[in-house]
Scaffold this motif. Structure first.
Motif, mmCIF file in Angstrom:
data_model
loop_
_atom_site.group_PDB
_atom_site.id
_atom_site.type_symbol
_atom_site.label_atom_id
_atom_site.label_comp_id
_atom_site.label_asym_id
_atom_site.label_seq_id
_atom_site.Cartn_x
_atom_site.Cartn_y
_atom_site.Cartn_z
ATOM 1 N N UNK A 99 0.828 -1.208 0.000
ATOM 2 C CA UNK A 99 0.000 0.000 0.000
ATOM 3 C C UNK A 99 0.865 1.262 0.000
ATOM 4 N N UNK A 100 1.849 1.320 0.887
ATOM 5 C CA UNK A 100 2.711 2.505 0.935
ATOM 6 C C UNK A 100 3.608 2.592 -0.293
ATOM 7 N N UNK A 101 4.040 1.454 -0.816
ATOM 8 C CA UNK A 101 4.909 1.442 -1.989
ATOM 9 C C UNK A 101 4.154 1.897 -3.232
ATOM 10 N N UNK A 102 2.896 1.527 -3.345
ATOM 11 C CA UNK A 102 2.094 1.973 -4.484
ATOM 12 C C UNK A 102 1.870 3.478 -4.443
ATOM 13 N N UNK A 103 1.698 3.996 -3.263
ATOM 14 C CA UNK A 103 1.546 5.445 -3.127
ATOM 15 C C UNK A 103 2.823 6.167 -3.520
ATOM 16 N N UNK A 104 3.962 5.543 -3.230
ATOM 17 C CA UNK A 104 5.250 6.167 -3.511
ATOM 18 C C UNK A 104 5.622 6.076 -4.988
ATOM 19 N N UNK A 105 5.491 4.880 -5.587
ATOM 20 C CA UNK A 105 5.994 4.661 -6.947
ATOM 21 C C UNK A 105 4.893 4.706 -8.012
ATOM 22 N N UNK A 106 3.661 4.420 -7.658
ATOM 23 C CA UNK A 106 2.482 4.664 -8.491
ATOM 24 C C UNK A 106 2.532 4.031 -9.887
ATOM 25 N N UNK A 107 2.742 2.719 -10.001
ATOM 26 C CA UNK A 107 2.600 2.080 -11.314
ATOM 27 C C UNK A 107 1.118 1.977 -11.680
ATOM 28 N N UNK A 108 0.763 1.962 -12.965
ATOM 29 C CA UNK A 108 -0.647 1.907 -13.382
ATOM 30 C C UNK A 108 -1.189 0.480 -13.258
ATOM 31 N N UNK A 109 -1.766 0.137 -12.120
ATOM 32 C CA UNK A 109 -2.121 -1.247 -11.806
ATOM 33 C C UNK A 109 -3.213 -1.827 -12.702
ATOM 34 N N UNK A 110 -4.117 -1.024 -13.200
ATOM 35 C CA UNK A 110 -5.241 -1.553 -13.961
ATOM 36 C C UNK A 110 -4.945 -1.650 -15.459
ATOM 37 N N UNK A 111 -3.714 -1.402 -15.835
ATOM 38 C CA UNK A 111 -3.303 -1.509 -17.227
ATOM 39 C C UNK A 111 -2.526 -2.810 -17.411
ATOM 40 N N UNK A 112 -2.678 -3.467 -18.558
ATOM 41 C CA UNK A 112 -1.897 -4.677 -18.800
ATOM 42 C C UNK A 112 -0.424 -4.308 -18.985
ATOM 43 N N UNK A 113 0.434 -5.223 -18.598
ATOM 44 C CA UNK A 113 1.864 -4.941 -18.597
ATOM 45 C C UNK A 113 2.387 -4.652 -19.993
ATOM 46 N N UNK A 121 17.204 2.491 -13.916
ATOM 47 C CA UNK A 121 17.042 2.575 -15.363
ATOM 48 C C UNK A 121 15.586 2.734 -15.751
ATOM 49 N N UNK A 122 15.288 3.747 -16.562
ATOM 50 C CA UNK A 122 13.924 3.990 -17.009
ATOM 51 C C UNK A 122 13.132 4.930 -16.132
ATOM 52 N N UNK A 123 13.625 5.243 -14.933
ATOM 53 C CA UNK A 123 12.898 6.141 -14.034
ATOM 54 C C UNK A 123 13.177 7.595 -14.392
ATOM 55 N N UNK A 124 12.167 8.441 -14.256
ATOM 56 C CA UNK A 124 12.374 9.865 -14.494
ATOM 57 C C UNK A 124 13.060 10.482 -13.280
ATOM 58 N N UNK A 125 13.588 11.708 -13.407
ATOM 59 C CA UNK A 125 14.357 12.321 -12.303
ATOM 60 C C UNK A 125 13.589 12.395 -10.988
ATOM 61 N N UNK A 126 12.297 12.717 -11.039
ATOM 62 C CA UNK A 126 11.516 12.801 -9.812
ATOM 63 C C UNK A 126 11.422 11.435 -9.134
ATOM 64 N N UNK A 131 15.699 7.259 -4.098
ATOM 65 C CA UNK A 131 16.871 7.509 -3.257
ATOM 66 C C UNK A 131 16.447 7.785 -1.819
ATOM 67 N N UNK A 132 15.429 8.606 -1.642
ATOM 68 C CA UNK A 132 14.936 8.901 -0.290
ATOM 69 C C UNK A 132 14.405 7.637 0.379
ATOM 70 N N UNK A 133 13.717 6.812 -0.385
ATOM 71 C CA UNK A 133 13.179 5.561 0.149
ATOM 72 C C UNK A 133 14.301 4.641 0.627
ATOM 73 N N UNK A 134 15.352 4.502 -0.183
ATOM 74 C CA UNK A 134 16.460 3.617 0.207
ATOM 75 C C UNK A 134 17.154 4.121 1.469
ATOM 76 N N UNK A 135 17.329 5.422 1.563
ATOM 77 C CA UNK A 135 17.971 5.965 2.764
ATOM 78 C C UNK A 135 17.122 5.697 4.009
ATOM 79 N N UNK A 136 15.817 5.807 3.867
ATOM 80 C CA UNK A 136 14.930 5.505 4.998
ATOM 81 C C UNK A 136 15.010 4.029 5.375
ATOM 82 N N UNK A 137 15.070 3.162 4.361
ATOM 83 C CA UNK A 137 15.154 1.725 4.635
ATOM 84 C C UNK A 137 16.466 1.376 5.335
#
Length: 362
Positions: free
Chosen positions: A112-126, A157-162, A168-174
């Protein structure tokens, strides 16, 4: 006990020695960067740690479990999150179905928290995902079961700057929560932002293990500047200036009334610029220059403070340049001597990384 332990790890494919006597530890609770150009052997190490391939020689342990013991490795994998360089999902299903499958296999404490953070389009086919969305879905599946150890192969790879910043912030928290992260990358700036220590691999051989601060001091910045008026080249007679290239244009016109062409020079030995020689050749000043700088940027700016600059940029030094300058040539024709944590050469002709963070050509 270290989270990851490698002792003489070797993988020989016959024509290619992908890992050659690699030895180092990753301590619990640290972000360890495994750094090298593409094809250096990073992914081979990761695939061996996860049991996808068997070592030709040597041993490796993850979370205290032998990677060559199937039962032990299976137990360790329950506490590991893995993100490959190019995550592969069933393209005919939606992201939501992918998460449901992973949750049924390994649990779901944090989606739940990871989806809020990274927000992949879950209802779309891969199959309709962009490369970035595939990577975001991969990040959720990697961390959703709250692993003790995360093994990440080129994770941004493939991620936009934001999204890279969020990651990066997530990894530091982990890390602050105690998670151990083993992160392979060929992007120097990524390692700068994230890692506590780095292992340097080239042509399958470990050439150094050192704190990230040491890497920062070595790598430097690429400086490009353009000035309104000529600047004496002696102003760049500074420790830490490498690969100096200068261009001089006095702004005047030639005999036929056209603009006088610029004069160029290259100074490959950066320190102790030969001012007398420059005076003889007429190249005593420059209006544009490019160089790599590993010194104090504030000292450089103070040197140039009296001149009006039209443009000044500082960029990360290319990883390849850092390797060539500090870790030897890429073709395997190095001197074969180990490199210690402070970058100095040892007296022996061959060595391995020790347990305190030093390393050598393995």
């Amino acid at each position: 006990m270290a989270a990851i332990e490698l002792e003489g790890l070797t993988k020989d494919y016959g024509e290619v020695l992908a890992n050659d006597d690699v030895t180092f530890d990753v301590e619990r609770g640290e972000i360890f960067g495994y750094l090298g150009p593409n094809g250096a052997g990073k992914t081979t190490t990761i695939r061996t740690l996860l049991g996808f391939i068997s070592p030709t020689d040597g041993t490796a342990r993850v979370l205290g479990r032998e990677v060559t013991d199937e039962a032990e490795l299976l137990e360790a994998k329950r506490r590991i999150g893995y993100l490959p360089d190019d995550p592969a999902f069933d393209e005919s299903v939606t992201g939501r179905e992918i998460l449901e499958l992973h949750a049924s296999i390994k649990g779901d404490e944090r989606s739940e928290e990871l989806l809020e953070l990274f927000d992949p389009p879950l209802d779309r086919t891969v199959r309709h995902y962009s490369h970035g969305n595939v990577k975001k879905l991969g990040l959720v599946t990697t961390f959703m079961h709250d692993p003790e150890l995360a093994i990440l192969d080129e994770p941004t790879g493939g991620l936009d700057p934001l999204m890279k910043q969020r990651f990066a912030e997530f990894l530091r928290e982990e890390r602050s929560r105690g998670m151990t992260v083993f992160l392979s990358s060929h992007i120097l700036g990524e390692v700068r932002r994230l890692c506590d220590r780095v292992g340097i691999i080239r042509n399958g051989r470990l050439v150094a293990v050192e704190p990230v601060e040491a890497l920062l001091n070595r790598s430097g910045k690429v400086v490009r500047l353009r000035a309104e008026e000529p600047i004496p080249r002696s102003k760049l007679d500074l420790e830490g200036v490498y690969d100096l290239e200068t261009t001089l244009s006095d702004g005047g016109d030639g005999p036929d009334g056209t603009e006088r062409p610029a004069e160029s020079s290259v100074e490959t030995t950066a320190t102790n610029v030969d001012v007398d020689r420059d005076e003889v050749t007429g190249e005593t000043a420059f209006t544009e220059c490019t160089f790599t700088f590993t010194g104090d940027v504030n000292v450089l700016l103070e040197r140039l403070g009296e001149y009006r600059l039209i443009d000044l940029s500082l960029e990360e030094a290319p990883l390849e340049a850092v390797f060539l300058r500090f870790y030897g040539e890429h073709d395997g024709t190095d001197d074969g001597e180990p490199v210690t944590e402070d970058g100095s050469r040892t007296e022996s002709g061959r060595g391995t990384a020790n347990r305190t963070g030093g390393a050598g050509d393995a």
